[in-house]
Design a protein around this motif. Structure first.
Motif, PDB file in Angstrom:
ATOM      1  N   VAL A   1      23.139  -4.067   7.985  1.00  0.00           N
ATOM      2  CA  VAL A   1      21.673  -3.884   8.008  1.00  0.00           C
ATOM      3  C   VAL A   1      21.060  -4.609   9.195  1.00  0.00           C
ATOM      4  CG1 VAL A   1      19.535  -4.364   6.748  1.00  0.00           C
ATOM      5  CG2 VAL A   1      21.571  -3.614   5.506  1.00  0.00           C
ATOM      6  N   ALA A   2      21.683  -5.752   9.580  1.00  0.00           N
ATOM      7  CA  ALA A   2      21.109  -6.594  10.640  1.00  0.00           C
ATOM      8  C   ALA A   2      21.517  -6.156  12.041  1.00  0.00           C
ATOM      9  CB  ALA A   2      21.530  -8.039  10.416  1.00  0.00           C
ATOM     10  N   VAL A   3      22.266  -5.068  12.140  1.00  0.00           N
ATOM     11  CA  VAL A   3      22.693  -4.592  13.461  1.00  0.00           C
ATOM     12  C   VAL A   3      21.468  -4.349  14.350  1.00  0.00           C
ATOM     13  CG1 VAL A   3      23.743  -2.682  14.713  1.00  0.00           C
ATOM     14  CG2 VAL A   3      24.854  -3.589  12.671  1.00  0.00           C
ATOM     15  N   GLY A   4      21.498  -4.913  15.514  1.00  0.00           N
ATOM     16  CA  GLY A   4      20.396  -4.734  16.451  1.00  0.00           C
ATOM     17  C   GLY A   4      19.332  -5.801  16.347  1.00  0.00           C
ATOM     18  N   LEU A   5      19.348  -6.585  15.264  1.00  0.00           N
ATOM     19  CA  LEU A   5      18.362  -7.664  15.125  1.00  0.00           C
ATOM     20  C   LEU A   5      18.855  -8.906  15.859  1.00  0.00           C
ATOM     21  CD1 LEU A   5      17.369  -7.430  11.340  1.00  0.00           C
ATOM     22  CD2 LEU A   5      16.057  -6.627  13.313  1.00  0.00           C
ATOM     23  N   PRO A   6      17.975  -9.631  16.516  1.00  0.00           N
ATOM     24  CA  PRO A   6      18.381 -10.885  17.160  1.00  0.00           C
ATOM     25  C   PRO A   6      18.894 -11.874  16.122  1.00  0.00           C
ATOM     26  CG  PRO A   6      16.200 -10.201  17.899  1.00  0.00           C
ATOM     27  CD  PRO A   6      16.548  -9.319  16.750  1.00  0.00           C
ATOM     28  N   PRO A   7      19.873 -12.696  16.455  1.00  0.00           N
ATOM     29  CA  PRO A   7      20.400 -13.686  15.503  1.00  0.00           C
ATOM     30  C   PRO A   7      19.315 -14.589  14.912  1.00  0.00           C
ATOM     31  CG  PRO A   7      21.843 -13.535  17.398  1.00  0.00           C
ATOM     32  CD  PRO A   7      20.633 -12.702  17.725  1.00  0.00           C
ATOM     33  N   LEU A   8      18.301 -14.915  15.716  1.00  0.00           N
ATOM     34  CA  LEU A   8      17.231 -15.780  15.213  1.00  0.00           C
ATOM     35  C   LEU A   8      16.477 -15.121  14.059  1.00  0.00           C
ATOM     36  CD1 LEU A   8      15.591 -18.382  15.397  1.00  0.00           C
ATOM     37  CD2 LEU A   8      14.164 -17.283  17.159  1.00  0.00           C
ATOM     38  N   VAL A   9      16.243 -13.824  14.171  1.00  0.00           N
ATOM     39  CA  VAL A   9      15.550 -13.098  13.103  1.00  0.00           C
ATOM     40  C   VAL A   9      16.405 -13.081  11.840  1.00  0.00           C
ATOM     41  CG1 VAL A   9      14.634 -10.847  12.395  1.00  0.00           C
ATOM     42  CG2 VAL A   9      14.244 -11.681  14.721  1.00  0.00           C
ATOM     43  N   VAL A  10      17.709 -12.869  12.015  1.00  0.00           N
ATOM     44  CA  VAL A  10      18.613 -12.867  10.856  1.00  0.00           C
ATOM     45  C   VAL A  10      18.622 -14.244  10.197  1.00  0.00           C
ATOM     46  CG1 VAL A  10      20.967 -12.467  10.066  1.00  0.00           C
ATOM     47  CG2 VAL A  10      20.032 -11.088  11.939  1.00  0.00           C
ATOM     48  N   LEU A  11      18.603 -15.292  11.006  1.00  0.00           N
ATOM     49  CA  LEU A  11      18.570 -16.655  10.466  1.00  0.00           C
ATOM     50  C   LEU A  11      17.297 -16.895   9.657  1.00  0.00           C
ATOM     51  CD1 LEU A  11      19.767 -19.499  10.256  1.00  0.00           C
ATOM     52  CD2 LEU A  11      18.691 -20.037  12.461  1.00  0.00           C
ATOM     53  N   VAL A  12      16.164 -16.431  10.186  1.00  0.00           N
ATOM     54  CA  VAL A  12      14.889 -16.573   9.461  1.00  0.00           C
ATOM     55  C   VAL A  12      14.946 -15.826   8.133  1.00  0.00           C
ATOM     56  CG1 VAL A  12      12.431 -15.985   9.488  1.00  0.00           C
ATOM     57  CG2 VAL A  12      13.498 -16.948  11.533  1.00  0.00           C
ATOM     58  N   LEU A  13      15.545 -14.632   8.136  1.00  0.00           N
ATOM     59  CA  LEU A  13      15.648 -13.849   6.898  1.00  0.00           C
ATOM     60  C   LEU A  13      16.518 -14.575   5.865  1.00  0.00           C
ATOM     61  CD1 LEU A  13      16.016 -10.226   8.336  1.00  0.00           C
ATOM     62  CD2 LEU A  13      14.001 -11.256   7.274  1.00  0.00           C
ATOM     63  N   PHE A  14      17.608 -15.181   6.314  1.00  0.00           N
ATOM     64  CA  PHE A  14      18.452 -15.946   5.392  1.00  0.00           C
ATOM     65  C   PHE A  14      17.688 -17.167   4.854  1.00  0.00           C
ATOM     66  CE2 PHE A  14      22.455 -13.799   6.565  1.00  0.00           C
ATOM     67  CZ  PHE A  14      23.051 -13.763   5.313  1.00  0.00           C
ATOM     68  N   TYR A  15      16.904 -17.786   5.703  1.00  0.00           N
ATOM     69  CA  TYR A  15      16.092 -18.933   5.275  1.00  0.00           C
ATOM     70  C   TYR A  15      15.144 -18.489   4.160  1.00  0.00           C
ATOM     71  CZ  TYR A  15      13.251 -23.187   5.697  1.00  0.00           C
ATOM     72  OH  TYR A  15      12.608 -24.370   5.450  1.00  0.00           O
ATOM     73  N   LEU A  16      14.446 -17.378   4.370  1.00  0.00           N
ATOM     74  CA  LEU A  16      13.484 -16.899   3.376  1.00  0.00           C
ATOM     75  C   LEU A  16      14.171 -16.499   2.069  1.00  0.00           C
ATOM     76  CD1 LEU A  16      11.177 -14.741   5.675  1.00  0.00           C
ATOM     77  CD2 LEU A  16      10.639 -16.955   4.647  1.00  0.00           C
ATOM     78  N   LEU A  17      15.317 -15.826   2.185  1.00  0.00           N
ATOM     79  CA  LEU A  17      16.033 -15.376   0.992  1.00  0.00           C
ATOM     80  C   LEU A  17      16.560 -16.568   0.192  1.00  0.00           C
ATOM     81  CD1 LEU A  17      17.029 -12.873  -0.535  1.00  0.00           C
ATOM     82  CD2 LEU A  17      19.127 -12.977   0.825  1.00  0.00           C
ATOM     83  N   THR A  18      17.157 -17.530   0.883  1.00  0.00           N
ATOM     84  CA  THR A  18      17.672 -18.722   0.202  1.00  0.00           C
ATOM     85  C   THR A  18      16.540 -19.493  -0.454  1.00  0.00           C
ATOM     86  OG1 THR A  18      19.439 -18.898   1.853  1.00  0.00           O
ATOM     87  CG2 THR A  18      19.030 -20.826   0.471  1.00  0.00           C
ATOM     88  N   GLY A  19      15.443 -19.680   0.280  1.00  0.00           N
ATOM     89  CA  GLY A  19      14.300 -20.409  -0.268  1.00  0.00           C
ATOM     90  C   GLY A  19      13.721 -19.732  -1.489  1.00  0.00           C
ATOM     91  N   ALA A  20      13.646 -18.394  -1.460  1.00  0.00           N
ATOM     92  CA  ALA A  20      13.106 -17.655  -2.609  1.00  0.00           C
ATOM     93  C   ALA A  20      13.965 -17.881  -3.847  1.00  0.00           C
ATOM     94  CB  ALA A  20      13.017 -16.172  -2.276  1.00  0.00           C
ATOM     95  N   PHE A  21      15.285 -17.820  -3.683  1.00  0.00           N
ATOM     96  CA  PHE A  21      16.177 -18.038  -4.825  1.00  0.00           C
ATOM     97  C   PHE A  21      16.145 -19.493  -5.288  1.00  0.00           C
ATOM     98  CE2 PHE A  21      17.743 -13.853  -4.204  1.00  0.00           C
ATOM     99  CZ  PHE A  21      18.459 -13.507  -5.346  1.00  0.00           C
ATOM    100  N   ALA A  22      16.019 -20.425  -4.345  1.00  0.00           N
ATOM    101  CA  ALA A  22      15.989 -21.846  -4.713  1.00  0.00           C
ATOM    102  C   ALA A  22      14.806 -22.153  -5.627  1.00  0.00           C
ATOM    103  CB  ALA A  22      15.925 -22.715  -3.461  1.00  0.00           C
TER     104      ALA A  22
END
Length: 622
Positions: free
Chosen positions: A511-532
């Motif tokens: 799904v993240a193909v073509g997205l900059p690594p920084l954007v993917v990192l931000v998405l992981f941050y948001l997803l982890t924070g939401a579950f936390a």
């Protein structure tokens, strides 16, 4: 038990999934549902996870030894030791003294008070467990807010958030950091150093502090009006003083008997008795009542009137009942306490909790989520996690309550605490305790010993020097957290060994193909924070850290930077009162609603998702 199973697979939505992966996903889903619904406590859920993983070993690839490995995991051992070291520091009174002195300088200024709370909480909670720090500061913050005419609601969420932000400053800051370090060592062969998180942690803390001092301050509600305790709980209509007349049937009966009968028959509480210069707690005295005695009673107005008529009493002006009359160290004391989410009192009624029988304690009022006040039918009121209780008891009983793990006692009169702490000075025990703590940090930072061994050495030193006894050490540990960690860690093993984490990572990277690594990192941050915010920070780290590391490898990014992103995200569960224990601790005293945490915490979590991710990218690279 079978040791091998066919490498079966199931077709779902055109995708072939190994049965082992489906089984692990089922365990994860079951755990998440139990965490969110709180059908059982988190530690019970964690034990159930161990049982399920080991029972399904042919599919989960988790042996009995691996299932129980969470108990011997260095992260679990280190956290256990840090609870004990924190209690040693707490017992010295130095943290309280520092808080009192700084708070004294900020009297009368909301801005200075808010800034001092954030600045003081950060460095302390970065090393010492933040739960006792917040428990110590709640009464100080509340009393100072009242003296300044500021709603305590304006200050208590910042207190909790500052302690959480401080958890990103060192490896010892939170249990989440230690678990993440062990996972990073297993996955990448790269554990965290004591101060590895510090550079980015300082950025996160400063940005969070700036937010709380500006935007956050504007968003915070004023749920609880400033004032004395009886005023904050709006007790005036429910308190009265009555005079015992010569014709009263109570004359000649013991105060204890009259109080018990009034509580049983009318649901009314006789709090204390005044006889000239003498003043004593009714439920704790067998002295006989006499004509001209004055009783302080708590109940709704109709019940008070009924008591007056039945006992041939005379009602005195209510204006005479203040905090000063109810709180005097020589006879009685007002105590505020909080019911933690993992308390055995949750679900019990006030009567069922037997606070009156066990602690000579009379519950005067309860403040619940949203600021709801309960002052009628208190005995039949069911206790919830986060409830704040105002009660009157004796000084001795208050000390026993303070040692009870089922409640967190926060209410002490500020001026009394200040006088007591200043008289005490800095003891040699305090110097020893801090010397031990800093020694542990130094030994771990210099890699002279593994962190877990260094922490255990510190515990041993506290025993040898007499700072703590073994019994006090056992009482200091939050065993529900230890069992939670021990149960969740094997789940990470199952995710890794069955390939479930890699499978999810492949899907995410697709799904993240073509997205900059920084954007993917931000998405992981948001997803982890939401579950936390709903399944605890530790559980979210165990679930998302392996997936984040695998995703980073798939898209050509640095897995370690993604590990750090998930770690920081899990420690900043600002959006719910149940996301972190300190959030729940200020829930009742602040009179907050669930939406208050979303309104104040969501912008902060979004802000830190960007700021922290950028800081990681700049400092560690992607």
């Amino acid at each position: 038990m079978l040791q091998t199973v066919p490498a079966a697979a199931v077709q779902l939505a055109g995708v072939s999934l190994p049965v082992s992966v489906l089984v692990v996903f089922a365990v994860v889903l079951g755990a998440v549902v139990l965490f969110v619904t709180e059908a059982v406590s988190p530690d019970v859920t964690a034990i159930a996870v161990i049982v399920a993983l080991v029972a399904l070993e042919p599919f989960t690839k988790v042996s009995a030894a691996e299932g129980l490995s969470g108990f011997s995991n260095p992260a679990t051992v280190t956290i256990l030791a840090m609870y004990i070291l924190s209690r040693g520091i707490q017992r010295t009174g130095v943290v309280r003294r520092l808080g009192v002195e700084v708070a004294h300088l900020t009297r009368g200024s909301e801005n200075r008070l808010l800034a001092a709370i954030i600045a003081l909480t950060g460095p302390i909670a970065g090393i010492v467990n933040n739960t006792p720090v917040v428990a110590v500061f709640i009464p100080m913050v509340t009393d100072l807010a009242n003296e300044s005419g500021v709603s305590p609601s304006k200050l208590l969420i910042p207190l909790s958030y500052a302690s959480m932000l401080a958890g990103t400053l060192t490896l010892f800051g939170t249990a989440t950091n230690l678990v993440a370090s062990e996972l990073s060592a297993d996955l990448l062969g790269r554990p965290f150093g004591v101060f590895l998180l510090t550079p980015v942690g300082i950025v996160a803390f400063l940005v969070g502090a700036a937010y709380l001092l500006t935007v956050g301050r504007w968003l915070l509600p004023a749920r609880v009006p400033p004032g004395s305790r009886t005023e904050r709980y709006e007790m005036q209509p429910y308190l009265a003083r009555v005079l015992v007349t010569a014709r009263s049937p109570f004359v000649g009966n013991s105060a204890q008997t009259v109080a018990a009968d009034a509580h049983r028959d009318l649901g009314l509480d006789v709090l204390d008795v005044v006889r000239g210069a003498d003043h004593f707690v009714a439920t704790d005295s067998d002295r006989e009542l006499a004509s001209r005695d004055i009783l302080t009673v708590r109940g709704n107005p109709p019940t008070i009137q009924q008591f007056v008529e039945y006992g041939s009493l005379r009602l005195l002006p209510r204006a005479t009942v203040t905090d000063a009359e109810l709180d005097n160290p020589e006879r009685s004391t007002l105590v505020e306490l909080i019911v933690p989410a993992d308390s055995s009192l949750v679900g019990e009624t006030v009567t069922g909790a037997r606070l009156r029988e066990r602690y000579d304690a009379t519950v005067l009022a309860i403040r619940r989520a949203g600021g709801e006040l309960v002052r009628d039918d208190i005995g039949e009121t069911q206790l919830h996690g986060g409830d704040a209780l105002l009660l009157q008891t004796t000084e001795v009983s208050a000390e026993f309550l303070a040692e009870n793990d089922d409640v967190v006692v926060t209410g002490e009169v500020f001026d009394e605490v200040m006088a007591r702490v200043r008289e005490g000075g800095v003891s040699s025990t305090a110097l020893i305790a801090f010397g031990i703590l800093f020694g542990v940090v130094a030994v771990a930072a210099l890699s002279l010993l593994p962190i877990s061994v260094a922490a255990l050495t510190g515990v041993l030193a506290m025993f040898v020097t007499g700072v703590l006894s073994p019994n006090e050490a056992y009482d200091a540990v939050n065993w529900s957290v230890i069992f939670l960690l021990a149960g969740i860690i094997p789940l990470g093993i199952a995710l890794r060994e069955t390939g479930a984490a890699a499978l999810v990572a492949d899907a995410v990277s697709g799904v993240a193909v073509g997205l900059p690594p920084l954007v993917v990192l931000v998405l992981f941050y948001l997803l982890t924070g939401a579950f936390a915010n709903v399944i605890t920070p530790v559980a979210s780290v165990v679930l998302f850290l392996p997936i984040a590391a695998s995703t980073a490898s798939s898209i050509g990014a640095d897995p370690f930077s993604f590990v750090l992103g998930v770690t920081f995200a899990a420690t900043t569960a600002f959006m719910t009162p149940v996301g972190y224990q300190t959030n729940l601790m200020v829930y009742g005293p602040g009179g907050y609603t669930f939406s208050d945490y979303v309104r104040v915490g969501a912008p902060l979590q979004l802000l830190l998702a960007v700021v922290t991710s950028v800081a990681i990218a700049l400092y560690w690279g992607l």
